[in-house]
Motif scaffolding. Structure first.
Motif, PDB file in Angstrom:
ATOM      1  N   ALA A 168     -75.678 -11.742 -37.358  1.00 47.41           N
ATOM      2  CA  ALA A 168     -75.527 -10.469 -37.829  1.00 47.41           C
ATOM      3  C   ALA A 168     -76.576 -10.120 -38.669  1.00 47.41           C
ATOM      4  CB  ALA A 168     -74.289 -10.485 -38.835  1.00 47.41           C
ATOM      5  N   ASP A 179     -68.696  -9.363 -37.987  1.00 51.48           N
ATOM      6  CA  ASP A 179     -67.290  -9.160 -37.583  1.00 51.48           C
ATOM      7  C   ASP A 179     -66.427  -9.651 -38.521  1.00 51.48           C
ATOM      8  OD1 ASP A 179     -67.968  -8.001 -35.125  1.00 51.48           O
ATOM      9  OD2 ASP A 179     -67.524  -9.793 -33.904  1.00 51.48           O
ATOM     10  N   HIS A 180     -65.236  -8.829 -38.480  1.00 49.66           N
ATOM     11  CA  HIS A 180     -63.979  -9.674 -39.786  1.00 49.66           C
ATOM     12  C   HIS A 180     -63.625 -11.031 -39.125  1.00 49.66           C
ATOM     13  CE1 HIS A 180     -63.896  -5.472 -40.809  1.00 49.66           C
ATOM     14  NE2 HIS A 180     -63.498  -5.226 -39.651  1.00 49.66           N
ATOM     15  N   GLU A 232     -60.885  -1.278 -37.606  1.00 53.02           N
ATOM     16  CA  GLU A 232     -61.758  -0.889 -36.300  1.00 53.02           C
ATOM     17  C   GLU A 232     -62.789   0.259 -36.444  1.00 53.02           C
ATOM     18  OE1 GLU A 232     -58.699  -0.151 -33.528  1.00 53.02           O
ATOM     19  OE2 GLU A 232     -59.101  -1.826 -32.558  1.00 53.02           O
ATOM     20  N   THR A 269     -66.985  -6.314 -44.298  1.00 54.35           N
ATOM     21  CA  THR A 269     -66.300  -7.493 -43.454  1.00 54.35           C
ATOM     22  C   THR A 269     -65.114  -7.945 -44.174  1.00 54.35           C
ATOM     23  OG1 THR A 269     -68.538  -8.127 -42.869  1.00 54.35           O
ATOM     24  CG2 THR A 269     -66.893  -9.917 -42.949  1.00 54.35           C
ATOM     25  N   ARG A 303     -57.507  -8.091 -34.069  1.00 54.11           N
ATOM     26  CA  ARG A 303     -58.824  -7.326 -34.777  1.00 54.11           C
ATOM     27  C   ARG A 303     -59.681  -8.138 -35.611  1.00 54.11           C
ATOM     28  NH1 ARG A 303     -54.711  -3.691 -34.236  1.00 54.11           N
ATOM     29  NH2 ARG A 303     -55.184  -1.348 -33.679  1.00 54.11           N
ATOM     30  N   GLY A 361     -62.859 -10.464 -35.377  1.00 52.36           N
ATOM     31  CA  GLY A 361     -63.840 -11.174 -34.289  1.00 52.36           C
ATOM     32  C   GLY A 361     -64.033 -12.489 -34.246  1.00 52.36           C
TER      33      GLY A 361
END
Length: 358
Positions: free
Chosen positions: A66, A74-75, A149, A174, A192, A194
């Motif tokens: 990232a 991502d979460h 999302e 995040t 949801r 990642g």
């Protein structure tokens, strides 16, 4: 826990006048209080974090990727039993990203408005940590879907036919969720995330490193065999290891001028009712009720709870997981059954029908 409140205070008059505070207020050698120590014991980076090598490697890749792309990661879902470092890991994630950390818990988010207030205050790249995320209220969870999302939420203004939905854009963030019961997460919420990390119990070697690190921070003089002894009784959990070390430190301060030898560690753990397998008074009471009171079972949780004077939830959630993992109790359709190891741990000869004897 919501946003941290700001508290104003005034300096003592002698400091405002240019004078010195008492030595204890400025002496760097003075030990901080217990709440300060809790924060000090937490590692500040992935490199300092002891144990969980697979999770650290995976998380390092997620964060490094990232950063290279200059995007929000991502979460992240952190799953595992209590005391393994999920909250600490969330703090490290924010530290590694150079972002602010906002913290709350699932039970605190009872209404969608509670979550909307937190989300609307986020800045781009912030890390939002929700502990015990499986306990979040359903209206707040449904709002969280859209936020995760699409990075927007719909705020409902008014009631009845005149209610109006106002879309509110929120900056990319995040979400780090922590749960001790991954099975209680709804499918839409779990999907949801990642990246999902499963935190595992620690082995004795890693826990010994945790004990030595904590002893160094607390200024405790401890021998290696004493550190191993504490680690071996910590049920694979760093939080328990740190707690036991503090109690051993108290014992050593009184009986051995602060030096922790194997004898002092064993003496302290005996005083605080922690045996060689890490069982405490309640664990042994449950085991004794099962073996001596009911012939080794099978026995229902409610019956065991009545026998030891505790709530069924306490026996099932606090005692039983470790007793099963230690091979002392097995679960069957008819109830809980003591294994041969449980009989021997209580100094009794197991019957021929005991589980695990053959």
């Amino acid at each position: 826990m919501s946003d941290i409140e700001r508290t104003e205070f005034q300096l003592p008059s002698e400091l405002l006048a240019g004078g010195r505070a008492p030595d204890s207020a400025v002496d760097p050698g003075v030990q901080p209080d217990e709440t300060d120590i809790d924060q000090t014991l937490r590692p500040k980076s992935l490199d300092d974090f002891i144990g969980q090598p697979k999770v650290r490697q995976q998380l390092d890749l997620v964060l490094a990727g990232a950063r290279r792309r200059s995007v929000t990661p991502d979460h992240i879902l952190l799953s595992g039993p209590p005391g393994l470092g999920k909250t600490t890991m969330a703090m490290i994630i924010a530290q590694e990203l150079g972002s602010s950390l906002r913290m709350t818990s699932g039970p605190a988010l009872e209404r969608a408005g509670d979550l909307a207030a937190m989300l609307s205050n986020l800045m781009e790249g912030d890390v939002l940590f929700i502990d015990e995320i499986h306990r979040i209220a359903r209206p707040a969870e449904e709002m969280l879907y859209m936020a995760m999302e699409d990075f927007r939420i719909d705020v409902i203004v008014g009631k009845g036919p005149g209610a109006t939905s106002i879309p509110l854009e929120i900056p990319p963030f995040t979400l780090v969720g922590a749960t001790t019961r991954a099975g209680m997460l709804t499918g839409p919420l779990r999907d949801r995330f990642g990246f999902t990390a499963q935190m595992e119990f620690y082995d004795t070697d890693d826990l010994t490193r945790v004990v030595n690190r904590t002893a160094s921070i607390l200024g405790v003089e401890i021998r290696q065999d004493a550190a191993v002894e504490i680690a071996s009784r910590s049920r694979g959990t760093p939080r328990i290891a740190n707690r036991l070390l503090r109690r051993v430190r108290d014992y050593a301060d009184v009986h051995a001028e602060g030096r922790v030898s194997l004898e002092e560690a064993q003496g302290a753990l005996e005083v605080f009712d922690v045996d060689e397998l890490g069982l405490d008074r309640l664990d042994r009471a449950v085991l004794s009720a099962l073996v001596k009171g009911h012939g080794g079972g099978p026995v229902g949780v409610s019956t065991l709870a009545i026998a030891v004077g505790e709530e069924p939830g306490t026996v099932e959630e606090v005692c039983e997981p470790y007793l099963v993992r230690a091979g002392l109790v097995s679960r069957s359709a008819r109830g809980r059954v003591a294994t041969a190891a449980a009989w021997r741990h209580l100094g009794l000869e197991p019957p021929e029908t005991a589980a695990g004897l053959h």
